[in-house]
Structure formats: structure tokens, C-alpha cells
Design an enzyme around this catalytic site. Structure first.
Site, PDB file in Angstrom:
ATOM      1  N   ASP A 121       0.848  -1.337  -0.039  1.00 46.45           N
ATOM      2  CA  ASP A 121       0.043  -0.117   0.119  1.00 46.45           C
ATOM      3  C   ASP A 121       0.899   1.213   0.037  1.00 46.45           C
ATOM      4  O   ASP A 121       1.876   1.232   0.714  1.00 46.45           O
ATOM      5  CB  ASP A 121      -0.757  -0.071   1.161  1.00 46.45           C
ATOM      6  CG  ASP A 121      -2.163   1.042   1.140  1.00 46.45           C
ATOM      7  OD1 ASP A 121      -2.318   1.278   0.214  1.00 46.45           O
ATOM      8  OD2 ASP A 121      -2.574   1.366   2.048  1.00 46.45           O
ATOM      9  N   HIS A 172       3.442   3.176  -9.013  1.00 45.90           N
ATOM     10  CA  HIS A 172       3.493   1.746  -9.336  1.00 45.90           C
ATOM     11  C   HIS A 172       4.624   1.367  -9.757  1.00 45.90           C
ATOM     12  O   HIS A 172       4.752  -0.064  -9.714  1.00 45.90           O
ATOM     13  CB  HIS A 172       2.152   1.579 -10.280  1.00 45.90           C
ATOM     14  CG  HIS A 172       0.806   2.001  -9.566  1.00 45.90           C
ATOM     15  ND1 HIS A 172       0.659   1.436  -8.503  1.00 45.90           N
ATOM     16  CD2 HIS A 172      -0.335   2.667 -10.023  1.00 45.90           C
ATOM     17  CE1 HIS A 172      -0.795   1.921  -8.014  1.00 45.90           C
ATOM     18  NE2 HIS A 172      -1.099   2.805  -9.025  1.00 45.90           N
ATOM     19  N   LEU A 217      11.361 -20.668  -4.158  1.00 48.16           N
ATOM     20  CA  LEU A 217      10.234 -19.815  -3.862  1.00 48.16           C
ATOM     21  C   LEU A 217       9.045 -19.784  -4.577  1.00 48.16           C
ATOM     22  O   LEU A 217       8.913 -19.837  -5.703  1.00 48.16           O
ATOM     23  CB  LEU A 217      10.761 -18.197  -3.841  1.00 48.16           C
ATOM     24  CG  LEU A 217       9.886 -17.156  -3.431  1.00 48.16           C
ATOM     25  CD1 LEU A 217       9.591 -17.152  -1.645  1.00 48.16           C
ATOM     26  CD2 LEU A 217      10.219 -15.928  -3.841  1.00 48.16           C
TER      27      LEU A 217
END
Length: 231
Positions: A12, A29, A123
Site C-alpha cells: 500500500d 506503481h 520460492l
């Protein structure tokens, strides 16, 4: 330091970061995407097996159309350009959410990159895309109804979630100072440790990440039980 198996992050603050600098929201972004890449590398290096990133929620469709188009274009281009790196680092990429509702180009991209990274095992990078915790539970219930199952228990519901074989997050991090889950992993977060930081996502550093892990390491996870030797 006790390292969690699964870290989930609500990324956020991209828009606020850009606004503070007099920039368009999309610039936030762009920087945020780089931070997400960095965090995935930190997790792999630390031996964290699962990382879930809240990329686009079912509520994010309320944002301006141009910003939404940019977000999906950024995701496709950014991840597409890093496919070789994902394979080299053995990162399995998976998506969770109502991906089938997205446009054909995005759906095909998601399927293809999942297939290409399917054998990677260092991962598990999970991108929550067009995701909502309530929507996930509703979709699970509808699957159960369609299968005409009876004697429903928690395990039945879990098996019908988007990614039933992924363990619940041990630690959920939210940046930017907001202190809520915002419809993220509502079923899976029942006993997750929550960590909130004022740092905006584009400013989130390795030091901030280690600080969150150290805080997690200090906590005692009781799961509703009483620990005999606690003071």
C-alpha cells in the site's frame, strides 16, 4: 531469527508516494513493482518458501480506467521481461483470484508463465490478482454446492479455496500506515501475525523487511492455547 514459511504483503502507498513528489500515480506503481521484485529476492535468500503479494483487489476496479489498464500492462510487461530471472532463481509464479474474469491477453499470460515456472521450487511467488477474501469464500461455497457435498467442515472449505495446497501466511505485512486487512486472505489469516508500518511501499527497504521479520520472531504464537512457561 525465526524465519516464517509464508509471508503475505499488502503493498500500500504507491499513489501517496507519487503524490508527495508531484508525480502521476503510475510512477508510484513503477517503483512499487521494483520493490516487489526486491522483496521476492530477499525472501528466496532468507529461505522463506512462500510470498503472496496483494496486487489487484476486486475493489480496485473502482479506480480510474487508465490506471487499471496501466497496472495490468505493467504486470504483464514486468513479469514477462523477468521470466529468465524467475527460472534462473527457481521462482514458481502462481496467481490467485478471479483470473478468469480478466481480458484474454492477461489470462493467457498468467497461464503461460505459471506453466513455464511450474517446476521451480526455491520460492513460491503468489500474486493475488482480481482477488478478494470474501469472493474466495463465496467461490469455495459455490464449488461445494455444485459438487453436492454434505457434512461440510473447515477442511472441506479449505480444499475448495483458490490455492488449497499453500500454507496459511505466518506473517502479513501492510505498508503505508493503514491497519486493516482490506479483504485480503480472510480465511487464511485467522492466526497470522500482523505487522503494520508507516513506510510507503515504494520506500520499503530490506531494513524495513528485516525489522518486520525480527518483530515476528519475537512473538509467541499461541493458536488459542496457553503456554505453560510464559510469564
Amino acid at each position: 531469527m525465526k524465519v516464517p514459511e509464508h509471508v503475505a504483503i499488502i503493498m500500500d502507498g504507491n499513489g501517496r508516494w507519487a503524490k508527495q513528489r508531484g508525480l502521476n500515480r503510475v510512477e508510484g506503481h513503477k517503483v512499487g513493482a521494483k520493490v516487489a521484485e526486491d522483496v521476492s529476492k530477499w525472501c528466496a535468500d532468507l529461505g522463506i518458501k512462500y510470498l503472496t503479494l496483494y496486487a489487484f483487489s476486486t475493489e480496485n476496479w473502482k479506480r480510474p480506467e487508465e490506471e487499471i489498464k496501466f497496472l495490468f500492462r505493467l504486470m504483464v510487461e514486468y513479469l514477462g521481461e523477468r521470466l529468465e530471472m524467475l527460472l534462473k532463481e527457481s521462482v514458481k509464479l502462481r496467481f490467485m483470484g478471479r483470473v478468469e474474469e480478466l481480458n484474454e491477453e492477461t489470462k493467457q499470460f498468467c497461464r503461460q508463465i505459471e506453466e513455464k515456472t511450474a517446476e521451480c521450487n526455491r520460492l513460491n511467488l503468489i500474486v493475488a490478482l482480481n482477488y478478494g477474501g470474501r469472493a474466495e469464500i463465496v467461490d469455495a461455497v459455490n464449488k461445494i454446492i455444485n459438487e453436492k457435498l454434505v457434512n461440510i467442515d473447515e477442511n472441506t472449505i479449505r480444499k475448495h479455496l483458490y490455492l488449497p495446497n499453500v500454507p496459511d501466511p505466518d506473517l502479513i505485512i501492510r505498508t503505508s500506515g493503514e491497519k486493516r486487512l482490506s479483504n485480503f486472505l480472510l480465511w487464511q489469516s485467522s492466526y497470522s501475525e500482523l505487522y503494520f508500518t508507516e513506510v510507503l511501499w515504494p520506500d520499503f527497504s530490506r531494513e524495513n523487511f528485516i525489522e518486520a521479520l525480527e518483530e515476528y520472531s519475537r512473538r509467541k504464537r499461541r493458536y488459542g492455547a496457553v503456554i505453560d512457561n510464559e510469564k
